[in-house]
Design an enzyme around this catalytic site. Structure first.
Site, mmCIF file in Angstrom:
data_model
loop_
_atom_site.group_PDB
_atom_site.id
_atom_site.type_symbol
_atom_site.label_atom_id
_atom_site.label_comp_id
_atom_site.label_asym_id
_atom_site.label_seq_id
_atom_site.Cartn_x
_atom_site.Cartn_y
_atom_site.Cartn_z
ATOM 1 C CD GLU A 49 -2.829 -1.060 -0.125
ATOM 2 O OE1 GLU A 49 -3.245 0.049 -0.521
ATOM 3 O OE2 GLU A 49 -3.049 -2.118 -0.737
ATOM 4 C CD GLU A 90 3.377 -1.345 6.566
ATOM 5 O OE1 GLU A 90 2.510 -2.204 6.306
ATOM 6 O OE2 GLU A 90 3.867 -1.173 7.685
ATOM 7 C CD GLU A 107 -2.929 9.197 19.369
ATOM 8 O OE1 GLU A 107 -2.757 8.883 20.553
ATOM 9 O OE2 GLU A 107 -3.812 10.000 18.995
ATOM 10 C CG ASN A 158 -6.899 14.375 26.102
ATOM 11 O OD1 ASN A 158 -7.888 13.708 26.387
ATOM 12 N ND2 ASN A 158 -6.071 14.878 27.010
ATOM 13 C CB SER A 159 -8.615 9.165 24.204
ATOM 14 O OG SER A 159 -8.258 9.051 25.567
#
Length: 343
Positions: A205, A221, A279, A319-320
């Protein structure tokens, strides 16, 4: 004769009108010696400037002899082989590094990149899109798009099938050169004009555009867009992306520093410094608001990502809980899997 920028003895394909569609240079030369340049120039009638001259087989044979006398045995062997060609031949001599004005000139510059003779941004390619024609790349070679229907019909009449792999201005790099020490899992995803440094692996890919590439070693990738250069020891995860100057990056030259990581499905629209991480799933553009945190996790300030362009040792994350984009210092340098990257 003044010092030439580059030269190449090529064999290529022309359409029914005698117009060049593509050119293959087995051994392009950057900054050739005066003796080699003069050996070719005297036979093709070159005087000055950037020039691509059609060659006859007899001229190729004469050039082989002249190059041998000049002490350039490598180019002499190429010319000797071309003397037996049944395909169109060309000698391309470039006095200066300026906008390519013909297909042979454009292809010579793309070869310089893929042969690792120049790095991305180190040769002028402005206007190349207007110079190169759209070509049908087939199992029978390059075909003028306007001549394709007739060729398809003739193939059927001959009991054959003409397979068209793509219609594009740029061919697959591997049909022209396979640089030493690289792996390319899906060759259609690397264009001629890509620069792949030794130790580079391009997975299925992965994609590398022209005037872009890797210093090597690298595991790719994701997508390396036009103009983007990736430093040694860096990783682009699956589905990741780098914004090129052809896709919204404007005049900002996007690059990735050494030993950096762009996670899966992440992307950048700013240059990354060395030892940086982005991230997975996070796309950073120049205008992205980023909260800067200190080593204790306390908020220092909020900036636009462009203010962090090229800064080393950063980790960008989302930040989740709050959803905001944050940046902290990268305390652990990225170490690539050496077994995975070994070619």
């Amino acid at each position: 004769m003044t010092q030439l920028y580059a030269l190449g003895l090529g064999i290529g394909t022309q359409n029914a009108k005698g117009e060049w569609l593509e050119v293959f240079y087995a051994l392009p030369v950057l900054n050739p010696t005066e003796a080699s340049a003069r050996a070719i120039a005297n036979i093709v009638g070159y005087t000055e400037g950037n020039q691509a001259t059609a060659l006859t087989n007899n001229q190729a044979s004469e050039i082989a002899q002249a190059l041998t006398i000049a002490g350039d045995s490598a180019q002499a062997e190429i010319a000797k082989a071309l003397a037996n060609s049944k395909r169109p031949l060309v000698a391309t001599l470039l006095a200066t590094d300026t906008n390519p004005a013909s297909v042979p000139e454009g292809y010579l510059k793309l070869h310089l990149l893929s042969h690792r003779l120049v790095k991305p941004h180190n040769t002028v390619l402005a206007g190349i899109f207007g110079v190169l024609p759209n070509v049908a790349w087939t199992n029978q070679g390059a075909i003028d798009v306007n001549e394709l229907p007739a060729r398809q019909l003739q193939a059927r009449l001959n009991g054959e099938e003409l397979e068209v792999s793509c219609v594009d201005k740029f061919p697959k790099m591997t049909n022209y050169v396979v640089p030493k020490g690289v792996r390319v899992a899906h060759t259609a995803r690397v264009r001629l004009g890509a620069y792949l440094g030794e130790g580079t692996t391009i997975m299925h890919e992965g994609f590398v555009n022209f005037n872009a590439g890797t210093e090597g070693p690298a595991m790719i990738e994701g997508r390396i867009s036009a103009g983007v250069f990736v430093g040694a020891g860096s990783d682009l995860g699956g589905g990741s992306s780098t914004m090129g100057t052809l896709s919204g990056g404007g005049n900002i030259v996007i690059s990735v520093g050494k030993e950096s990581l762009i996670g899966a499905n992440a992307g950048i629209g700013i240059p990354l410094g060395d030892r940086c991480k982005v991230e997975s799933g996070l796309y950073i553009t120049a205008g992205t608001k980023v909260v800067v945190l200190d080593d204790a996790g306390s908020e220092v300030k909020t900036v636009k990502a462009r203010e962090l362009a090229g800064v080393s040792d950063l980790v960008f994350r989302r930040n989740s809980i709050t959803g905001r984009v944050e940046v902290v210092t990268n305390k652990s340098a990225l170490q690539l899997n050496t077994a995975l990257h070994k070619n």
